[in-house]
Scaffold this active site. Sequence first.
Site, PDB file in Angstrom:
ATOM      1  N   ASP A 158      40.960-132.914 -37.674  1.00 13.95           N
ATOM      2  CA  ASP A 158      41.788-133.400 -36.561  1.00 13.95           C
ATOM      3  C   ASP A 158      41.111-134.903 -36.523  1.00 13.95           C
ATOM      4  O   ASP A 158      40.125-135.557 -37.061  1.00 13.95           O
ATOM      5  CB  ASP A 158      41.185-132.908 -35.086  1.00 13.95           C
ATOM      6  CG  ASP A 158      41.686-133.510 -34.169  1.00 13.95           C
ATOM      7  OD1 ASP A 158      42.937-133.810 -33.977  1.00 13.95           O
ATOM      8  OD2 ASP A 158      40.964-133.729 -33.170  1.00 13.95           O
ATOM      9  N   ASP A 174      41.646-137.482 -33.064  1.00 16.68           N
ATOM     10  CA  ASP A 174      40.985-137.968 -31.694  1.00 16.68           C
ATOM     11  C   ASP A 174      40.126-137.079 -31.297  1.00 16.68           C
ATOM     12  O   ASP A 174      39.930-135.923 -31.339  1.00 16.68           O
ATOM     13  CB  ASP A 174      41.908-137.794 -30.673  1.00 16.68           C
ATOM     14  CG  ASP A 174      43.251-138.598 -30.668  1.00 16.68           C
ATOM     15  OD1 ASP A 174      43.231-139.479 -31.580  1.00 16.68           O
ATOM     16  OD2 ASP A 174      44.308-138.461 -30.083  1.00 16.68           O
TER      17      ASP A 174
END
Length: 161
Positions: free
Chosen positions: A9, A11
């Site tokens: 991922d 963020d």
Amino acid sequence: MKPKLIVFDLDYTLWPFWVDTHVTPPFCKERDGKVYDANRQVVNLYPDSLEILKHLKDNDYDLAVASRTGSTEEAEQLLHLFDMNKYFVMKQIYPGRKTTHFSKFQNAFNHCYTDMLFFDDEHRNIRDLSSIGVTCVLVEEGMNWDYLNRGLNLHKEKKSS
Ligand SMILES: [Mg+2]
């Protein structure tokens, strides 16, 4: 057995902010080598992120990005400025459940979900992908070597059981 694809991922996993909220585009890289946003704030990755990606790439792992951000262009700009694109065989950056992102990986590479390892800071994503067989690690304080080793070990245990 090694994971055939390791997915990150963005963020709060590779960088410590929401790209659609906490930083202001456009971004630029200055002569000091740092990346700044439009408000002249320095934009950083988590301290271990680049070294981890480099280490994995050097050891012949295939890496990918799965992000639900709506700020696709901004995220792409940061990946470019941080010179991270060389580490990834594929990126999926758009809103929606991450099972969609992972189905694209599966179609592209023909790997089973059980051969994929995933790092993410959100429970909902971990839950969705665990349920289809992906080995998942919840990253609560940004990506670091400890999470990486935990993930690789967890994957090895799952594959040998
Ligand atoms: Mg996240």
